[in-house]
Every structure is written in structure tokens, then in C-alpha cells.
Design a protein around this motif. Structure first.
Motif, PDB file in Angstrom:
ATOM      1  N   ALA A 138       0.793  -1.197   0.123  1.00 48.00           N
ATOM      2  CA  ALA A 138       0.089   0.081   0.041  1.00 48.00           C
ATOM      3  C   ALA A 138       0.784   1.241   0.023  1.00 48.00           C
ATOM      4  CB  ALA A 138      -0.758  -0.112   1.153  1.00 48.00           C
ATOM      5  N   ASP A 173       1.347   1.266  -4.089  1.00 44.49           N
ATOM      6  CA  ASP A 173       0.440   1.341  -4.791  1.00 44.49           C
ATOM      7  C   ASP A 173      -0.991   1.773  -4.425  1.00 44.49           C
ATOM      8  OD1 ASP A 173      -1.986  -0.166  -6.306  1.00 44.49           O
ATOM      9  OD2 ASP A 173      -0.386  -1.562  -7.037  1.00 44.49           O
ATOM     10  N   ALA A 174      -1.618   2.899  -5.078  1.00 45.08           N
ATOM     11  CA  ALA A 174      -2.749   3.603  -4.455  1.00 45.08           C
ATOM     12  C   ALA A 174      -4.055   2.660  -4.509  1.00 45.08           C
ATOM     13  CB  ALA A 174      -2.934   4.762  -5.315  1.00 45.08           C
ATOM     14  N   VAL A 175      -4.116   1.786  -5.375  1.00 46.50           N
ATOM     15  CA  VAL A 175      -5.144   0.573  -5.653  1.00 46.50           C
ATOM     16  C   VAL A 175      -5.071  -0.235  -4.377  1.00 46.50           C
ATOM     17  CG1 VAL A 175      -6.350  -1.157  -6.769  1.00 46.50           C
ATOM     18  CG2 VAL A 175      -5.437   0.910  -7.930  1.00 46.50           C
ATOM     19  N   TRP A 201      -3.767   0.517  -1.471  1.00 45.47           N
ATOM     20  CA  TRP A 201      -3.952   1.259  -0.287  1.00 45.47           C
ATOM     21  C   TRP A 201      -5.275   1.481  -0.169  1.00 45.47           C
ATOM     22  CZ3 TRP A 201      -6.376   5.774   0.405  1.00 45.47           C
ATOM     23  CH2 TRP A 201      -6.449   6.561   1.740  1.00 45.47           C
ATOM     24  N   ARG A 202      -6.072   1.732  -1.390  1.00 42.63           N
ATOM     25  CA  ARG A 202      -7.468   1.857  -1.166  1.00 42.63           C
ATOM     26  C   ARG A 202      -8.267   0.798  -0.719  1.00 42.63           C
ATOM     27  NH1 ARG A 202      -8.190   3.217  -5.996  1.00 42.63           N
ATOM     28  NH2 ARG A 202      -7.756   5.622  -5.749  1.00 42.63           N
ATOM     29  N   GLY A 203      -8.025  -0.345  -1.150  1.00 41.25           N
ATOM     30  CA  GLY A 203      -8.624  -1.497  -0.816  1.00 41.25           C
ATOM     31  C   GLY A 203      -8.185  -1.968   0.897  1.00 41.25           C
ATOM     32  N   THR A 213      -7.391   0.141   3.102  1.00 45.30           N
ATOM     33  CA  THR A 213      -8.367   1.316   3.994  1.00 45.30           C
ATOM     34  C   THR A 213      -9.681   0.823   4.011  1.00 45.30           C
ATOM     35  OG1 THR A 213      -6.669   2.711   3.225  1.00 45.30           O
ATOM     36  CG2 THR A 213      -8.747   3.463   4.156  1.00 45.30           C
ATOM     37  N   ARG A 214     -10.217   0.329   2.826  1.00 48.36           N
ATOM     38  CA  ARG A 214     -11.809  -0.002   2.981  1.00 48.36           C
ATOM     39  C   ARG A 214     -11.772  -1.167   3.835  1.00 48.36           C
ATOM     40  NH1 ARG A 214     -15.310   2.225   0.028  1.00 48.36           N
ATOM     41  NH2 ARG A 214     -16.782   0.639   0.303  1.00 48.36           N
ATOM     42  N   ASP A 248     -15.478  -2.779   3.362  1.00 50.52           N
ATOM     43  CA  ASP A 248     -15.415  -4.017   2.649  1.00 50.52           C
ATOM     44  C   ASP A 248     -15.081  -5.312   3.453  1.00 50.52           C
ATOM     45  OD1 ASP A 248     -16.525  -2.892   0.255  1.00 50.52           O
ATOM     46  OD2 ASP A 248     -14.612  -2.415  -0.301  1.00 50.52           O
ATOM     47  N   VAL A 256     -11.674  -7.806  -0.618  1.00 53.08           N
ATOM     48  CA  VAL A 256     -10.568  -7.227  -0.974  1.00 53.08           C
ATOM     49  C   VAL A 256      -9.634  -8.224  -1.164  1.00 53.08           C
ATOM     50  CG1 VAL A 256      -8.884  -5.374  -0.233  1.00 53.08           C
ATOM     51  CG2 VAL A 256     -11.074  -5.230   0.303  1.00 53.08           C
TER      52      VAL A 256
END
Length: 199
Positions: A126, A129-131, A133-135, A137-138, A144, A149
């Protein structure tokens, strides 16, 4: 100042037998306790309470059908978080104990689902890689589920691809000795400011 305890992870709400008190079902921590380090207790308790309320509204008769429905709700909602938390807590505890002893963890952490990346690997990915990181965090915010994820093939590929990537430059974390010294200084300062020195 109060220390936060870390109660053992526990899952009790999946019991299918009728409750000892007819019509009374465990909810929140009475049904499932997850490591408070992750801050999921209130979110899971609210989700559980609303689902139980829907069950009780739709099944007004006290009896086995209610007990089975309550157990099914706990199994579907709480077990995934319980199993993920057990794995994450075990891995973190082993790492902390090893670091305190100046060694490496003796046993590799076990994922709750075969092939699922470890939380530490996801957290490392994370940072680049922003994707991911987003997963992450969710999932950490309980928006989620871990399965939604961590078990996504594309997400796993991104975590694996980031394994060899260079991490952003930044100050190194404090050593254990530096952290203990900083906490001691803070405790001394708080005691002096509140007049509780020596108490």
C-alpha cells in the motif's frame, strides 16, 4: 491515563442451540470479540444488531427458527472478521515478541484463507500502490470484507508485484529502546503536570 486491554478474540454467536433465556441472543462483544487494535467492535455490533432486529421482526415466534437464524447471521457476518483478526493478531504478536527478543519470528504467519496475502505484505504494498492502499483502507474501516478485498485476483497480483518495489524514503521508525525512552519521558512529564509524581 488508562491502558487498553487486548481481550482474546472470541466467537460465541454462532451457537445453534436455543438460548438459555428464550428470545435473548448475544450481540456485539457478547457474540464476537475482535482485537481492539483494529477498532471494528462498534461497527460489527451495529451491523449485527440491525440484522438481528430484522430477524426478530420477521420471525416473531420464540423458538428454534429464531435460534438458527441468529446463528446464521453471526456465521455470515462475524466469522470472516473473527478469522481474519485471529490471523492478523497472531502474526503481529509473533513479530512484536521476536523484535523485543532481537530475533525473527520462528513460525511464518498463517493466512485465514490459502493464498490470501498477509496483512503486513498488503500494508507494505500500500505504500507504493494506490489501489492496494484503497482496498486496505476500506477493509480496515470495515467498509469491505477481507474476502472482497484480499481474495480479488487483481488485488493479489498488485500486492505480489509491489513486493520488490522500492519504498518511499522517510525517517526510520524508532527502535524499541528509543520508543521506551520516549514513553518514559512522556509519563514523567504527565506526572509532573498533573501532580501525580510518585503516586
Amino acid at each position: 491515563m488508562r491502558a487498553m486491554t487486548v481481550p482474546a478474540n472470541a466467537l460465541r454467536g454462532t451457537v445453534t442451540a436455543p438460548p438459555e433465556v428464550a428470545g435473548v441472543f448475544p450481540v456485539g462483544d457478547a457474540a464476537c470479540v475482535t482485537d481492539p487494535m483494529y477498532g471494528r467492535g462498534l461497527s460489527l455490533a451495529l451491523a449485527h444488531a440491525f440484522r438481528l432486529a430484522e430477524l426478530l421482526d420477521g420471525t416473531p415466534e420464540v423458538g428454534g427458527a429464531r435460534a438458527a437464524g441468529a446463528a446464521r447471521i453471526a456465521e455470515e457476518l462475524l466469522r470472516p472478521w473473527y478469522e481474519q483478526t485471529v490471523a492478523d493478531t497472531s502474526a503481529r504478536t509473533a513479530l512484536w515478541r521476536a523484535r523485543a527478543a532481537g530475533t525473527e519470528p520462528a513460525v511464518p504467519p498463517v493466512a485465514p484463507v490459502p493464498g490470501r496475502p498477509q496483512l503486513a505484505a498488503v500494508a507494505a504494498a500500500a505504500t507504493v500502490d494506490a489501489v492496494v492502499w484503497r482496498g486496505l483502507t476500506r477493509m480496515l474501516m470495515t467498509l469491505d470484507t477481507p474476502a472482497a478485498v484480499f481474495d480479488d485476483p487483481g488485488f493479489r497480483e498488485r500486492v505480489a508485484a509491489a513486493a520488490g518495489a522500492a519504498r518511499p524514503a522517510g525517517p526510520p521508525p524508532p527502535s524499541r529502546a528509543e520508543l521506551v525512552a520516549a514513553l518514559s519521558r512522556t509519563a514523567t512529564a504527565v506526572a509532573a503536570a498533573t501532580g501525580t509524581e510518585g503516586g
